[in-house]
Scaffold this motif. Structure first.
Motif, mmCIF file in Angstrom:
data_model
loop_
_atom_site.group_PDB
_atom_site.id
_atom_site.type_symbol
_atom_site.label_atom_id
_atom_site.label_comp_id
_atom_site.label_asym_id
_atom_site.label_seq_id
_atom_site.Cartn_x
_atom_site.Cartn_y
_atom_site.Cartn_z
ATOM 1 N N PHE A 40 -35.113 -15.891 -9.800
ATOM 2 C CA PHE A 40 -34.389 -16.671 -8.783
ATOM 3 C C PHE A 40 -34.652 -16.106 -7.395
ATOM 4 O O PHE A 40 -35.086 -14.959 -7.251
ATOM 5 N N THR A 41 -34.386 -16.946 -6.396
ATOM 6 C CA THR A 41 -34.488 -16.505 -5.010
ATOM 7 C C THR A 41 -33.133 -15.950 -4.592
ATOM 8 O O THR A 41 -32.099 -16.287 -5.186
ATOM 9 N N THR A 42 -33.098 -15.109 -3.586
ATOM 10 C CA THR A 42 -31.824 -14.600 -3.080
ATOM 11 C C THR A 42 -31.586 -15.227 -1.701
ATOM 12 O O THR A 42 -32.371 -16.049 -1.234
ATOM 13 N N GLY A 43 -30.499 -14.856 -1.061
ATOM 14 C CA GLY A 43 -30.193 -15.437 0.247
ATOM 15 C C GLY A 43 -29.010 -16.379 0.164
ATOM 16 O O GLY A 43 -28.316 -16.433 -0.860
ATOM 17 N N ASP A 44 -28.785 -17.139 1.237
ATOM 18 C CA ASP A 44 -27.607 -18.013 1.342
ATOM 19 C C ASP A 44 -27.626 -19.141 0.318
ATOM 20 O O ASP A 44 -26.587 -19.552 -0.194
ATOM 21 N N LYS A 45 -28.788 -19.681 0.091
ATOM 22 C CA LYS A 45 -28.918 -20.807 -0.837
ATOM 23 C C LYS A 45 -29.834 -20.396 -1.981
ATOM 24 O O LYS A 45 -30.991 -20.829 -2.059
ATOM 25 N N SER A 57 -45.223 -22.998 -8.692
ATOM 26 C CA SER A 57 -43.907 -22.367 -8.715
ATOM 27 C C SER A 57 -42.960 -23.232 -7.887
ATOM 28 O O SER A 57 -43.308 -23.666 -6.795
ATOM 29 N N VAL A 58 -41.794 -23.533 -8.444
ATOM 30 C CA VAL A 58 -40.842 -24.403 -7.735
ATOM 31 C C VAL A 58 -39.427 -23.826 -7.805
ATOM 32 O O VAL A 58 -39.072 -23.128 -8.753
ATOM 33 N N GLU A 59 -38.641 -24.151 -6.784
ATOM 34 C CA GLU A 59 -37.213 -23.841 -6.827
ATOM 35 C C GLU A 59 -36.531 -25.007 -7.541
ATOM 36 O O GLU A 59 -36.728 -26.162 -7.161
ATOM 37 N N LEU A 60 -35.731 -24.705 -8.558
ATOM 38 C CA LEU A 60 -35.023 -25.773 -9.282
ATOM 39 C C LEU A 60 -33.802 -26.203 -8.468
ATOM 40 O O LEU A 60 -33.317 -25.463 -7.607
ATOM 41 N N SER A 61 -33.295 -27.389 -8.782
ATOM 42 C CA SER A 61 -32.109 -27.911 -8.091
ATOM 43 C C SER A 61 -30.986 -26.879 -8.163
ATOM 44 O O SER A 61 -30.752 -26.279 -9.207
ATOM 45 N N ARG A 62 -30.291 -26.708 -7.070
ATOM 46 C CA ARG A 62 -29.212 -25.719 -6.983
ATOM 47 C C ARG A 62 -27.891 -26.270 -7.521
ATOM 48 O O ARG A 62 -26.916 -25.533 -7.671
ATOM 49 N N THR A 63 -27.848 -27.566 -7.735
ATOM 50 C CA THR A 63 -26.604 -28.170 -8.219
ATOM 51 C C THR A 63 -26.895 -29.060 -9.418
ATOM 52 O O THR A 63 -28.013 -29.544 -9.594
ATOM 53 N N GLY A 64 -25.885 -29.236 -10.233
ATOM 54 C CA GLY A 64 -26.032 -30.101 -11.401
ATOM 55 C C GLY A 64 -24.670 -30.445 -11.958
ATOM 56 O O GLY A 64 -23.641 -30.109 -11.355
ATOM 57 N N LYS A 65 -24.680 -31.111 -13.116
ATOM 58 C CA LYS A 65 -23.426 -31.534 -13.740
ATOM 59 C C LYS A 65 -23.161 -30.704 -14.983
ATOM 60 O O LYS A 65 -24.074 -30.478 -15.783
ATOM 61 N N LEU A 66 -21.911 -30.315 -15.169
ATOM 62 C CA LEU A 66 -21.556 -29.486 -16.318
ATOM 63 C C LEU A 66 -21.723 -30.309 -17.610
ATOM 64 O O LEU A 66 -21.097 -31.358 -17.772
ATOM 65 N N VAL A 77 -27.330 -11.523 -10.730
ATOM 66 C CA VAL A 77 -27.632 -12.526 -11.740
ATOM 67 C C VAL A 77 -27.189 -13.892 -11.226
ATOM 68 O O VAL A 77 -26.287 -13.979 -10.391
ATOM 69 N N TRP A 78 -27.845 -14.952 -11.717
ATOM 70 C CA TRP A 78 -27.415 -16.301 -11.315
ATOM 71 C C TRP A 78 -26.181 -16.687 -12.125
ATOM 72 O O TRP A 78 -26.051 -16.298 -13.289
ATOM 73 N N LYS A 79 -25.282 -17.410 -11.480
ATOM 74 C CA LYS A 79 -24.115 -17.940 -12.189
ATOM 75 C C LYS A 79 -23.855 -19.355 -11.692
ATOM 76 O O LYS A 79 -24.374 -19.766 -10.651
ATOM 77 N N TRP A 80 -23.077 -20.086 -12.460
ATOM 78 C CA TRP A 80 -22.698 -21.445 -12.060
ATOM 79 C C TRP A 80 -21.249 -21.445 -11.587
ATOM 80 O O TRP A 80 -20.406 -20.776 -12.175
ATOM 81 N N LYS A 81 -20.991 -22.202 -10.538
ATOM 82 C CA LYS A 81 -19.651 -22.250 -9.956
ATOM 83 C C LYS A 81 -19.314 -23.697 -9.621
ATOM 84 O O LYS A 81 -20.168 -24.406 -9.061
#
Lengths: 393, 143
Positions: free
Chosen positions: B13-18, B53-62, B136-140
């Motif tokens: 994953f990438t780091t930073g604000d988004k 290499s691509v950044e995946l969508s940052r948002t999704g549906k549970l 680590v990445w997490k979902w919120k």
């Protein structure tokens, strides 16, 4: 030309934690199956073993290990490994040998001794191994079963009580099964009082791992007739299809499903019985009894729908009506299922067929499904392995 | 969040604000992969072996959710005493795939519901060596 083979013998070592070598469980099951068939070990021309990965080299060459333990008598051997479907793949190997005329009688056999405690990944820093990665970020085995269970609750309105009812039903079924490990009539209260493991699944919703061994003697229809067993149950279909890309459901040990951008998503579980029905030339309406892989209580409900025993989303209603109990419209897991056995990987798919054999012969005593004519099994394991077997009276 | 913490696994994953998960995309059929792949596209009708290499969508549906009530085995490093954490399976619309991850700290299963909009965040989890833990990445749930 017929595509069927006969099942003339079935045997099982009781499931449990016995602390003995897997070979012993297998040999005991094989001897019981041979006695059941009324043939001598020397009559067996092909030994088709299901491998265990937990018992060292003898486990990798299980077919030969069992043949040696029973006493070398020159039979050809084969060993299959297909995770939870290993037993079905071993059965398929025996069927191929018999239908091609290379052997008349085969022993299909699998047994396991399970280690104590958690099944954990191998040690070391291994970011290229998906199994290591998911454990590193806190995704364990019950996670996946709990995600499926919660999905049912969210989409179909199933409740934790529905799942508990599956456990209570299976506990009742297995209560009188001498081969089962857990023989206690658990209540709804017992399930509710057990510890939450992965919400919504409690300890009693999830199956344990066990030691166990199962064996079948299968043969050509000609051979069955020759020894006076023309009416023995027959294997009418064995499906061991792999998934079709892309995956619709998140599978252990993956962190993500296949992307369905270029290809439509498919359900693997649903594909397994579909091929079995096609091969046997029958439909779900012909099934009188089913043995399914209830790794969790909620998963049994998924299987009932995958087997098309009811429309998608209606399996919980079936349980509430009592339709899946012995005496109901379509009894599921009359053996007690994994809930009463615990999983002994290489033996489990064979044990499912043993149960159907006894059911179709009318030998299941107090857990007998009256008038059982057609039985179906279903199971699924890691890495695209799974199977569904149809047995006809 | 501790800025000094390093990713639990490099290149995920990438780091930073988004922050975003890093995946790969087949240049021929467009299939996405997470984690990234090298080698060959797994679409049975695609013979491609080139990926971007691509950044995946940052948002999704549970899609579904659960929790871990017991301490997972190694290589997971749990805080002591162990605190249960929630886990989410999130459906990404553009990529048409479901991605797992822990749920942000302090959010339990009782606050979750299928269909909820979820966003990728970074938090630390304990590490056997690094005192500040690892990212680590997490979902919120989207506020």
């Amino acid at each position: 030309m017929t595509q069927e083979i006969a099942i003339i013998g079935a045997g099982m070592h009781p499931w449990g934690k016995w602390g003995r070598k897997f070979v012993d469980y297998g040999v005991e099951a094989a001897r019981e199956a041979l006695a059941d068939a009324g043939i001598s070990w020397r009559d067996v021309q092909f030994v088709s073993g299901a491998a265990t990965m937990r018992c060292g080299y003898p486990g990798y060459v299980a077919g030969a290990t069992f043949a040696q333990a029973l006493g070398w008598q020159g039979a050809e051997v084969n060993t299959s490994y297909a995770a939870c479907a290993s037993g079905s793949q071993a059965l398929a190997a025996a069927r191929a040998k018999i239908l091609s005329g290379q052997a008349e009688v085969a022993l299909v056999i699998g047994a396991d001794t399970t280690p104590k405690g958690f099944l954990a990944p191998a040690k070391g820093e291994r970011p290229d191994d998906p199994d290591w990665v998911r454990f590193r970020v806190g995704i364990t085995n019950p996670t996946y079963f709990a995600l499926y269970a919660r999905r049912r609750m969210e989409v179909y309105g199933d409740t934790q009580d529905d799942f508990a009812q599956v456990k209570v039903k299976n506990a009742e079924h297995g209560f009188s099964n001498p081969k089962a490990r857990y023989r206690k009539k658990f209540t709804m209260e017992d399930v509710a009082a057990s510890a939450m493991v992965a919400d919504p699944l409690r300890l009693m919703d999830i199956c344990a791992t066990s030691d166990g061994g199962a064996a079948l003697i299968v043969c050509s229809l000609d051979y069955a007739r020759k020894i006076g067993k023309a009416s023995a149950p027959r294997v009418a279909a064995i499906s061991t299809v792999t998934p079709t890309f892309a995956s619709a459901v998140i599978e252990m040990p993956d962190l993500a499903t296949d992307s369905a951008v270029a290809m439509e998503a498919h359900s693997f579980r649903a594909a397994l019985p579909r091929k079995a029905y096609e091969e046997a030339g029958i439909g779900p309406e012909d099934v009188s009894v089913a043995e399914v892989y209830d790794l969790s209580t909620a998963l049994e409900l998924d299987w009932v729908e995958d087997l098309q025993l009811c429309p998608r989303g209606e399996a919980a209603a079936l349980v509430r009506e009592g339709a899946t109990r012995i005496g109901g419209r379509i009894p599921v897991n009359p053996s007690g299922g994994l809930a009463c056995f615990g999983e002994a990987v290489p033996a489990q798919a064979i044990a499912q067929v043993c149960e159907l054999t006894w059911q179709l012969r009318g030998q299941s005593g107090s857990r007998q499904v009256q008038g059982a004519k057609v039985g179906i099994t279903a199971n699924q394991g890691l890495f695209g392995h799974g199977s569904s077997v149809i047995v006809k009276a | 969040m501790t800025q000094a913490a390093k990713p639990v696994i490099e290149g995920f994953f990438t780091t930073g604000d988004k922050p975003a998960l890093l995946g790969s995309r087949c240049v021929k059929c467009g299939t996405f992969y997470f984690p990234s792949v090298e080698g060959f596209c797994r679409n049975p009708d695609c013979d491609c072996s080139q990926f971007e290499s691509v950044e995946l969508s940052r948002t999704g549906k549970l899609w579904s959710f659960t929790n871990a009530c017991y301490k997972p085995p190694e290589p997971y490093v749990a805080q002591e005493p162990f605190e249960p954490y929630a886990i989410a399976a999130v459906e990404l619309e553009k990529e048409k795939m479901i991605v797992l991850g822990q749920v942000a700290e302090g959010i339990g299963v009782e606050q979750l519901k299928a269909g909820l909009a979820m966003e990728l965040v970074l938090e630390t989890i304990p590490d056997a060596v690094e005192a500040e833990g690892k990212l680590v990445w997490k979902w919120k749930p989207v506020a």
